[in-house]
Design a protein around this motif. Sequence first.
Motif, PDB file in Angstrom:
ATOM      1  N   LEU A 109      27.289  48.068  13.271  1.00  0.00           N
ATOM      2  CA  LEU A 109      27.029  48.742  14.540  1.00  0.00           C
ATOM      3  C   LEU A 109      26.192  47.836  15.443  1.00  0.00           C
ATOM      4  O   LEU A 109      26.409  47.796  16.657  1.00  0.00           O
ATOM      5  CB  LEU A 109      26.305  50.063  14.266  1.00  0.00           C
ATOM      6  N   ALA A 110      25.276  47.085  14.847  1.00  0.00           N
ATOM      7  CA  ALA A 110      24.445  46.159  15.622  1.00  0.00           C
ATOM      8  C   ALA A 110      25.304  45.083  16.287  1.00  0.00           C
ATOM      9  O   ALA A 110      25.071  44.726  17.447  1.00  0.00           O
ATOM     10  CB  ALA A 110      23.388  45.527  14.725  1.00  0.00           C
ATOM     11  N   LYS A 111      26.307  44.579  15.574  1.00  0.00           N
ATOM     12  CA  LYS A 111      27.184  43.561  16.158  1.00  0.00           C
ATOM     13  C   LYS A 111      28.035  44.151  17.272  1.00  0.00           C
ATOM     14  O   LYS A 111      28.285  43.485  18.279  1.00  0.00           O
ATOM     15  CB  LYS A 111      28.066  42.925  15.090  1.00  0.00           C
ATOM     16  N   LEU A 112      28.487  45.391  17.086  1.00  0.00           N
ATOM     17  CA  LEU A 112      29.248  46.051  18.151  1.00  0.00           C
ATOM     18  C   LEU A 112      28.406  46.155  19.418  1.00  0.00           C
ATOM     19  O   LEU A 112      28.878  45.862  20.517  1.00  0.00           O
ATOM     20  CB  LEU A 112      29.645  47.458  17.700  1.00  0.00           C
ATOM     21  N   LYS A 113      27.162  46.577  19.245  1.00  0.00           N
ATOM     22  CA  LYS A 113      26.267  46.692  20.398  1.00  0.00           C
ATOM     23  C   LYS A 113      25.982  45.321  20.998  1.00  0.00           C
ATOM     24  O   LYS A 113      25.872  45.178  22.222  1.00  0.00           O
ATOM     25  CB  LYS A 113      24.966  47.393  19.997  1.00  0.00           C
ATOM     26  N   GLY A 114      25.866  44.311  20.155  1.00  0.00           N
ATOM     27  CA  GLY A 114      25.645  42.945  20.633  1.00  0.00           C
ATOM     28  C   GLY A 114      26.830  42.428  21.431  1.00  0.00           C
ATOM     29  O   GLY A 114      26.655  41.769  22.469  1.00  0.00           O
ATOM     30  N   GLN A 115      28.044  42.725  20.966  1.00  0.00           N
ATOM     31  CA  GLN A 115      29.244  42.319  21.700  1.00  0.00           C
ATOM     32  C   GLN A 115      29.297  43.010  23.055  1.00  0.00           C
ATOM     33  O   GLN A 115      29.691  42.401  24.051  1.00  0.00           O
ATOM     34  CB  GLN A 115      30.501  42.661  20.890  1.00  0.00           C
ATOM     35  N   LYS A 116      28.894  44.266  23.085  1.00  0.00           N
ATOM     36  CA  LYS A 116      28.887  45.007  24.349  1.00  0.00           C
ATOM     37  C   LYS A 116      27.899  44.370  25.326  1.00  0.00           C
ATOM     38  O   LYS A 116      28.211  44.186  26.509  1.00  0.00           O
ATOM     39  CB  LYS A 116      28.518  46.472  24.087  1.00  0.00           C
ATOM     40  N   GLU A 117      26.736  43.985  24.829  1.00  0.00           N
ATOM     41  CA  GLU A 117      25.740  43.331  25.695  1.00  0.00           C
ATOM     42  C   GLU A 117      26.233  41.964  26.173  1.00  0.00           C
ATOM     43  O   GLU A 117      25.973  41.565  27.305  1.00  0.00           O
ATOM     44  CB  GLU A 117      24.396  43.198  24.969  1.00  0.00           C
ATOM     45  N   LYS A 118      26.962  41.265  25.314  1.00  0.00           N
ATOM     46  CA  LYS A 118      27.521  39.968  25.705  1.00  0.00           C
ATOM     47  C   LYS A 118      28.516  40.150  26.845  1.00  0.00           C
ATOM     48  O   LYS A 118      28.554  39.364  27.794  1.00  0.00           O
ATOM     49  CB  LYS A 118      28.210  39.313  24.506  1.00  0.00           C
ATOM     50  N   GLN A 122      28.594  38.727  30.702  1.00  0.00           N
ATOM     51  CA  GLN A 122      29.715  38.075  31.390  1.00  0.00           C
ATOM     52  C   GLN A 122      29.905  38.658  32.785  1.00  0.00           C
ATOM     53  O   GLN A 122      30.164  37.925  33.746  1.00  0.00           O
ATOM     54  CB  GLN A 122      31.010  38.243  30.583  1.00  0.00           C
ATOM     55  N   ILE A 123      29.755  39.971  32.893  1.00  0.00           N
ATOM     56  CA  ILE A 123      29.872  40.614  34.216  1.00  0.00           C
ATOM     57  C   ILE A 123      28.767  40.114  35.134  1.00  0.00           C
ATOM     58  O   ILE A 123      29.016  39.782  36.295  1.00  0.00           O
ATOM     59  CB  ILE A 123      29.837  42.155  34.083  1.00  0.00           C
ATOM     60  N   ALA A 124      27.552  40.053  34.613  1.00  0.00           N
ATOM     61  CA  ALA A 124      26.429  39.562  35.426  1.00  0.00           C
ATOM     62  C   ALA A 124      26.679  38.123  35.856  1.00  0.00           C
ATOM     63  O   ALA A 124      26.378  37.749  37.005  1.00  0.00           O
ATOM     64  CB  ALA A 124      25.125  39.668  34.636  1.00  0.00           C
ATOM     65  N   GLN A 125      27.251  37.317  34.972  1.00  0.00           N
ATOM     66  CA  GLN A 125      27.551  35.916  35.301  1.00  0.00           C
ATOM     67  C   GLN A 125      28.605  35.824  36.401  1.00  0.00           C
ATOM     68  O   GLN A 125      28.470  35.024  37.332  1.00  0.00           O
ATOM     69  CB  GLN A 125      28.036  35.178  34.045  1.00  0.00           C
ATOM     70  N   ILE A 168      36.211  41.386  36.523  1.00  0.00           N
ATOM     71  CA  ILE A 168      35.283  42.355  35.925  1.00  0.00           C
ATOM     72  C   ILE A 168      35.996  43.577  35.352  1.00  0.00           C
ATOM     73  O   ILE A 168      35.583  44.115  34.315  1.00  0.00           O
ATOM     74  CB  ILE A 168      34.218  42.771  36.968  1.00  0.00           C
ATOM     75  N   GLU A 169      37.073  44.002  35.974  1.00  0.00           N
ATOM     76  CA  GLU A 169      37.751  45.237  35.579  1.00  0.00           C
ATOM     77  C   GLU A 169      38.139  45.278  34.097  1.00  0.00           C
ATOM     78  O   GLU A 169      37.808  46.257  33.396  1.00  0.00           O
ATOM     79  CB  GLU A 169      38.981  45.469  36.456  1.00  0.00           C
ATOM     80  N   PRO A 170      38.807  44.265  33.535  1.00  0.00           N
ATOM     81  CA  PRO A 170      39.153  44.359  32.108  1.00  0.00           C
ATOM     82  C   PRO A 170      37.918  44.315  31.194  1.00  0.00           C
ATOM     83  O   PRO A 170      37.916  44.920  30.119  1.00  0.00           O
ATOM     84  CB  PRO A 170      40.058  43.143  31.866  1.00  0.00           C
ATOM     85  N   ILE A 171      36.881  43.637  31.641  1.00  0.00           N
ATOM     86  CA  ILE A 171      35.650  43.574  30.843  1.00  0.00           C
ATOM     87  C   ILE A 171      34.991  44.950  30.811  1.00  0.00           C
ATOM     88  O   ILE A 171      34.536  45.408  29.761  1.00  0.00           O
ATOM     89  CB  ILE A 171      34.682  42.501  31.400  1.00  0.00           C
ATOM     90  N   GLU A 172      34.965  45.624  31.969  1.00  0.00           N
ATOM     91  CA  GLU A 172      34.397  46.975  32.015  1.00  0.00           C
ATOM     92  C   GLU A 172      35.204  47.944  31.157  1.00  0.00           C
ATOM     93  O   GLU A 172      34.641  48.822  30.502  1.00  0.00           O
ATOM     94  CB  GLU A 172      34.300  47.471  33.457  1.00  0.00           C
ATOM     95  N   ALA A 173      36.527  47.769  31.135  1.00  0.00           N
ATOM     96  CA  ALA A 173      37.375  48.627  30.296  1.00  0.00           C
ATOM     97  C   ALA A 173      37.047  48.396  28.821  1.00  0.00           C
ATOM     98  O   ALA A 173      36.995  49.346  28.029  1.00  0.00           O
ATOM     99  CB  ALA A 173      38.848  48.339  30.570  1.00  0.00           C
ATOM    100  N   GLU A 174      36.809  47.149  28.461  1.00  0.00           N
ATOM    101  CA  GLU A 174      36.450  46.823  27.078  1.00  0.00           C
ATOM    102  C   GLU A 174      35.087  47.424  26.716  1.00  0.00           C
ATOM    103  O   GLU A 174      34.901  47.933  25.620  1.00  0.00           O
ATOM    104  CB  GLU A 174      36.436  45.299  26.899  1.00  0.00           C
ATOM    105  N   ILE A 175      34.153  47.383  27.657  1.00  0.00           N
ATOM    106  CA  ILE A 175      32.832  47.972  27.426  1.00  0.00           C
ATOM    107  C   ILE A 175      32.952  49.480  27.226  1.00  0.00           C
ATOM    108  O   ILE A 175      32.326  50.051  26.326  1.00  0.00           O
ATOM    109  CB  ILE A 175      31.863  47.642  28.594  1.00  0.00           C
ATOM    110  N   LEU A 176      33.783  50.129  28.050  1.00  0.00           N
ATOM    111  CA  LEU A 176      33.983  51.576  27.901  1.00  0.00           C
ATOM    112  C   LEU A 176      34.580  51.913  26.539  1.00  0.00           C
ATOM    113  O   LEU A 176      34.167  52.883  25.888  1.00  0.00           O
ATOM    114  CB  LEU A 176      34.892  52.108  29.011  1.00  0.00           C
TER     115      LEU A 176
END
Length: 194
Positions: A109-118, A122-125, A168-176
């Motif tokens: 679960l920690a890695k999942l949350k870490g991937q989400k933060e990564k 990317q969006i911020a970048q 950004i759109e596909p990244i946001e979909a992945e985050i959701l």
Amino acid sequence: MKLGTYAHDIINRARANGYATDASKASDPLIRPFGEHDEQRASLRALQETTMSFCWISADGKAVPFNEAEFNSVQKEIAALQAKIDHNAAILDKLDAKVAELGLTEFSLAKLKGQKEKLRGQIAQIRAEENDSLRSRWESVVSLGGNRATYDKLPEVIEARAKAAAQIEPIEAEILAMDRQIRDLESILSKFKR
């Protein structure tokens, strides 16, 4: 590999070897309940074994308690622990099924949350790169006495924002999707009785 199999393997390696990486994996919220469930079962076995010290065996082979009240108290404790173990076994089965349904290959679960933060990084970048590429346009608009509305109407600004939005759109979909996965897993984990 099933989550339960992986969890027991990691927990056993952490106990046997004591390596920090194994201990870290074993303490992940997705893995830890399997170890806690094993500990609960071990406690139940120990409690059942000590029950025999509260009894003597009669001539017809039946256990007769020395102290009926103390024996009944231990029996209630055993029943409560057995109910908790049965409940948790069902929860762990649901967790295993949910992980299989989600198709997770990283049992953390920690890695999942870490991937989400990564992904958020990317969006911020992307947004920072957009702002950097348009900085000279903004400075030009300001130096000519323009305002935000003038700046927002520039074709270069509209194009850069559209390009950034498309990235950004596909990244946001992945985050959701990750948010839903995390929520589903945490919902199951919240039902685990400690």
